[in-house]
Motif scaffolding. Structure first.
Motif, PDB file in Angstrom:
ATOM      1  N   ASP A  15     -21.708  15.300 -39.563  1.00 12.85           N
ATOM      2  CA  ASP A  15     -20.821  15.663 -38.463  1.00 12.85           C
ATOM      3  C   ASP A  15     -20.665  17.183 -38.415  1.00 12.85           C
ATOM      4  OD1 ASP A  15     -19.673  12.952 -37.467  1.00 12.85           O
ATOM      5  OD2 ASP A  15     -19.686  12.806 -39.654  1.00 12.85           O
ATOM      6  N   LYS A  19     -25.862  18.691 -33.447  1.00 13.94           N
ATOM      7  CA  LYS A  19     -26.924  17.838 -32.902  1.00 13.94           C
ATOM      8  C   LYS A  19     -26.914  17.774 -31.390  1.00 13.94           C
ATOM      9  CE  LYS A  19     -25.923  14.081 -35.005  1.00 13.94           C
ATOM     10  NZ  LYS A  19     -24.658  14.706 -34.940  1.00 13.94           N
ATOM     11  N   ARG A  54     -18.631   2.169 -29.248  1.00 17.03           N
ATOM     12  CA  ARG A  54     -18.324   3.474 -29.859  1.00 17.03           C
ATOM     13  C   ARG A  54     -16.811   3.636 -30.061  1.00 17.03           C
ATOM     14  NH1 ARG A  54     -20.705   8.784 -30.139  1.00 17.03           N
ATOM     15  NH2 ARG A  54     -19.060  10.315 -30.177  1.00 17.03           N
ATOM     16  N   MET A  58     -15.424   3.862 -33.835  1.00 19.47           N
ATOM     17  CA  MET A  58     -15.014   5.212 -34.265  1.00 19.47           C
ATOM     18  C   MET A  58     -13.512   5.437 -34.158  1.00 19.47           C
ATOM     19  SD  MET A  58     -18.177   7.392 -32.758  1.00 19.47           S
ATOM     20  CE  MET A  58     -17.372   8.983 -32.941  1.00 19.47           C
ATOM     21  N   TYR A  72     -22.617  -0.843 -35.231  1.00 15.82           N
ATOM     22  CA  TYR A  72     -23.631   0.191 -34.959  1.00 15.82           C
ATOM     23  C   TYR A  72     -24.977  -0.450 -34.621  1.00 15.82           C
ATOM     24  CZ  TYR A  72     -20.693   4.141 -36.388  1.00 15.82           C
ATOM     25  OH  TYR A  72     -19.710   5.101 -36.452  1.00 15.82           O
ATOM     26  N   ARG A  76     -27.173  -0.254 -31.166  1.00 14.19           N
ATOM     27  CA  ARG A  76     -28.582   0.171 -31.229  1.00 14.19           C
ATOM     28  C   ARG A  76     -29.494  -0.850 -30.546  1.00 14.19           C
ATOM     29  NH1 ARG A  76     -28.589   1.686 -36.403  1.00 14.19           N
ATOM     30  NH2 ARG A  76     -27.745   3.582 -35.474  1.00 14.19           N
ATOM     31  N   ARG A  98     -28.867  10.771 -32.870  1.00 13.41           N
ATOM     32  CA  ARG A  98     -28.696   9.726 -33.885  1.00 13.41           C
ATOM     33  C   ARG A  98     -29.490   8.463 -33.551  1.00 13.41           C
ATOM     34  NH1 ARG A  98     -25.208  11.184 -37.629  1.00 13.41           N
ATOM     35  NH2 ARG A  98     -23.427  12.501 -37.145  1.00 13.41           N
ATOM     36  N   SER A 102     -29.041   7.162 -39.220  1.00 12.99           N
ATOM     37  CA  SER A 102     -27.593   7.376 -39.372  1.00 12.99           C
ATOM     38  C   SER A 102     -26.952   6.165 -40.020  1.00 12.99           C
ATOM     39  CB  SER A 102     -26.920   7.630 -38.006  1.00 12.99           C
ATOM     40  OG  SER A 102     -27.027   8.975 -37.638  1.00 12.99           O
ATOM     41  N   SER A 103     -27.409   4.968 -39.661  1.00 13.86           N
ATOM     42  CA  SER A 103     -26.841   3.769 -40.293  1.00 13.86           C
ATOM     43  C   SER A 103     -27.163   3.747 -41.781  1.00 13.86           C
ATOM     44  CB  SER A 103     -27.388   2.495 -39.634  1.00 13.86           C
ATOM     45  OG  SER A 103     -26.727   2.266 -38.414  1.00 13.86           O
ATOM     46  N   TYR A 106     -24.937   6.623 -43.371  1.00 18.78           N
ATOM     47  CA  TYR A 106     -23.477   6.429 -43.342  1.00 18.78           C
ATOM     48  C   TYR A 106     -23.049   5.079 -43.924  1.00 18.78           C
ATOM     49  CZ  TYR A 106     -22.552  10.639 -40.538  1.00 18.78           C
ATOM     50  OH  TYR A 106     -22.425  11.934 -40.105  1.00 18.78           O
ATOM     51  N   GLN A 107     -23.709   3.986 -43.480  1.00 16.73           N
ATOM     52  CA  GLN A 107     -23.241   2.671 -43.940  1.00 16.73           C
ATOM     53  C   GLN A 107     -23.815   2.324 -45.326  1.00 16.73           C
ATOM     54  OE1 GLN A 107     -23.694   3.082 -40.318  1.00 16.73           O
ATOM     55  NE2 GLN A 107     -21.497   3.382 -40.676  1.00 16.73           N
ATOM     56  N   LEU A 155     -14.898   8.008 -38.975  1.00 10.85           N
ATOM     57  CA  LEU A 155     -15.978   8.396 -39.888  1.00 10.85           C
ATOM     58  C   LEU A 155     -15.748   9.808 -40.431  1.00 10.85           C
ATOM     59  CD1 LEU A 155     -18.369   6.375 -40.353  1.00 10.85           C
ATOM     60  CD2 LEU A 155     -17.169   5.949 -38.217  1.00 10.85           C
ATOM     61  N   GLU A 156     -15.258  10.680 -39.559  1.00 14.93           N
ATOM     62  CA  GLU A 156     -15.010  12.062 -40.008  1.00 14.93           C
ATOM     63  C   GLU A 156     -13.910  12.109 -41.071  1.00 14.93           C
ATOM     64  OE1 GLU A 156     -16.353  14.012 -35.720  1.00 14.93           O
ATOM     65  OE2 GLU A 156     -14.226  13.935 -36.241  1.00 14.93           O
TER      66      GLU A 156
HETATM   67  P1  TYD Z   1     -21.524  11.577 -33.259  1.00 15.45           P
HETATM   68  O1  TYD Z   1     -21.906  11.104 -31.900  1.00 15.45           O
HETATM   69  O2  TYD Z   1     -22.409  12.540 -33.941  1.00 15.45           O
HETATM   70  O3  TYD Z   1     -20.043  12.067 -33.246  1.00 15.45           O
HETATM   71  P2  TYD Z   1     -19.390  13.232 -32.353  1.00 15.45           P
HETATM   72  O4  TYD Z   1     -19.531  12.849 -30.911  1.00 15.45           O
HETATM   73  O5  TYD Z   1     -17.987  13.213 -32.867  1.00 15.45           O
HETATM   74  O6  TYD Z   1     -20.178  14.464 -32.685  1.00 15.45           O
HETATM   75  O7  TYD Z   1     -21.533  10.288 -34.242  1.00 15.45           O
HETATM   76  C1  TYD Z   1     -20.638   9.327 -34.246  1.00 15.45           C
HETATM   77  C2  TYD Z   1     -20.180   8.973 -35.649  1.00 15.45           C
HETATM   78  O8  TYD Z   1     -20.718   7.689 -36.001  1.00 15.45           O
HETATM   79  C3  TYD Z   1     -20.625   9.934 -36.734  1.00 15.45           C
HETATM   80  O9  TYD Z   1     -19.542  10.159 -37.616  1.00 15.45           O
HETATM   81  C4  TYD Z   1     -21.711   9.173 -37.473  1.00 15.45           C
HETATM   82  C5  TYD Z   1     -21.353   7.748 -37.258  1.00 15.45           C
HETATM   83  N1  TYD Z   1     -22.501   6.813 -37.253  1.00 15.45           N
HETATM   84  C6  TYD Z   1     -22.617   5.872 -38.257  1.00 15.45           C
HETATM   85  O10 TYD Z   1     -21.792   5.827 -39.190  1.00 15.45           O
HETATM   86  N2  TYD Z   1     -23.649   4.977 -38.219  1.00 15.45           N
HETATM   87  C7  TYD Z   1     -24.557   4.970 -37.209  1.00 15.45           C
HETATM   88  O11 TYD Z   1     -25.483   4.141 -37.195  1.00 15.45           O
HETATM   89  C8  TYD Z   1     -24.436   5.960 -36.162  1.00 15.45           C
HETATM   90  C9  TYD Z   1     -25.401   5.985 -35.025  1.00 15.45           C
HETATM   91  C10 TYD Z   1     -23.384   6.859 -36.220  1.00 15.45           C
END
Ligand code: TYD
Length: 222
Positions: A15, A19, A54, A58, A72, A76, A98, A102-103, A106-107, A155-156
Motif C-alpha cells: 500500500d 501503483k 471491494r 476493505m 478477493y 477476480r 493488482r 496480491s492474494s 496478502y492472504q 488491510l492498511e
Molecule cells: P488498493 O486498490 O491498492 O488500495 P487503495 O485504493 O487504497 O490504494 O488495494 C486494495 C487493498 O486490498 C490493498 O490493501 C491490498 C488488498 N488486496 C488483498 O489483500 N488481496 C487481493 O487479492 C487484492 C487484489 C488486494
C-alpha cells in the motif's frame, strides 16, 4: 499463459507504492506507442459487482482470512470473465492495478494462509490466466504507509508484521519467476520509476522496436 492475442500486464506492491499512478501513466504511454487499445483496470473493484465486493472486504466488518480470500477471488473471477478476457480476445493491452499475486502476498503471506491453496483458488477462479508481465513496485512498507492519506482501510490497518510478510512474499515470488516479473525500486522519484517501468515492460512484451520508433518520431517532431 493466455493464448489470446492481447497483452496482460499486472502491477503489484504494498500500500502507498504509487501503483495507480504508474498504471495510468503506463497505460497512456502504451496506447500512444503501440496504437493498440489499452484497458486499465483494477482489483478489487474493476466491475460493478467488484465495487460492492471491494467495499465489503476493505471497509466492512472484520472477517476471517478464508472469507477474505474468497471475496478477493470472487472479485477476480468476475473481473477476468467480464473485463480481462474479452479485452485480451479483442487484442487489447490490459493493465491491471493488482491481480492474483496480491492474494498470495496478502492472504497467504500477510494472513498466513497456505500459499499454494491461495494461489490455487485464484487459478481456479480465473481459469488459469496469468499475466505476461508483472511489475513489482517494491518499497519498504513503513515508507509506503507514510505516503497514504485518509482513514486507513481494513488491510492498511493490519500492522507492520503483516505488511513486512506481504513484501517478502512479493519479492520471493518475483525472484522465483524472473521471466514473468520485473522488480522496480519505488523509492526513486516518480518519473524515474515510470521510465524504468516503460523500459522493462517494453522489453518483456517485445515492444522495444515499436517503442523506439515512437521515441524517434517524437524527437523528430520536436
Ligand atoms: P488498493 O486498490 O491498492 O488500495 P487503495 O485504493 O487504497 O490504494 O488495494 C486494495 C487493498 O486490498 C490493498 O490493501 C491490498 C488488498 N488486496 C488483498 O489483500 N488481496 C487481493 O487479492 C487484492 C487484489 C488486494
Amino acid at each position: 499463459m493466455s493464448n489470446a492475442p492481447g497483452y496482460f500486464v499486472s502491477f503489484e506492491g504494498g500500500d502507498g507504492v504509487g501503483k495507480s499512478t504508474h498504471v495510468r501513466l503506463l497505460g497512456q504511454w502504451l496506447g500512444e506507442a503501440t496504437g493498440r487499445e489499452v484497458v486499465t483496470t483494477r482489483e478489487p473493484g474493476g466491475t460493478e459487482l467488484g465495487v460492492e465486493l471491494r467495499r465489503l472486504v476493505m471497509h466492512g466488518d472484520d472477517m476471517d482470512p478464508r472469507t477474505e480470500a474468497l471475496l478477493y477471488a470472487a472479485d477476480r473471477a468476475h473481473h477476468v470473465a467480464s473485463v480481462v478476457r474479452p479485452a485480451l480476445a479483442r487484442g487489447a493491452i490490459v493493465v491491471t492495478d493488482r491481480y492474483l499475486d496480491s492474494s498470495v502476498a496478502y492472504q497467504a503471506g500477510g494472513r498466513e494462509l497456505g500459499e499454494e491453496e491461495v494461489e490455487g483458488l485464484s487459478l481456479w477462479a480465473t481459469g488459469g490466466l496469468l499475466p505476461h508481465v508483472t511489475v513489482l513496485l517494491d518499497l519498504d512498507p513503513v515508507v509506503g504507509a507514510a505516503r497514504l492519506s485518509g482513514e486507513p482501510d481494513r488491510l492498511e490497518r493490519a500492522g507492520d508484521d503483516f505488511h513486512r510478510r506481504t513484501r517478502e512474499t512479493f519479492l520471493r515470488r518475483a525472484a522465483a519467476d524472473p521471466r514473468r516479473w520485473v522488480v522496480v525500486d519505488a523509492s526513486a522519484p516518480l518519473d524515474d520509476v515510470q521510465a524504468q517501468v516503460r523500459v522493462d515492460v517494453a522489453a518483456r512484451l517485445d515492444l522495444t522496436p515499436v517503442v523506439e520508433e515512437a521515441v524517434e518520431s517524437t524527437e523528430e517532431r520536436a
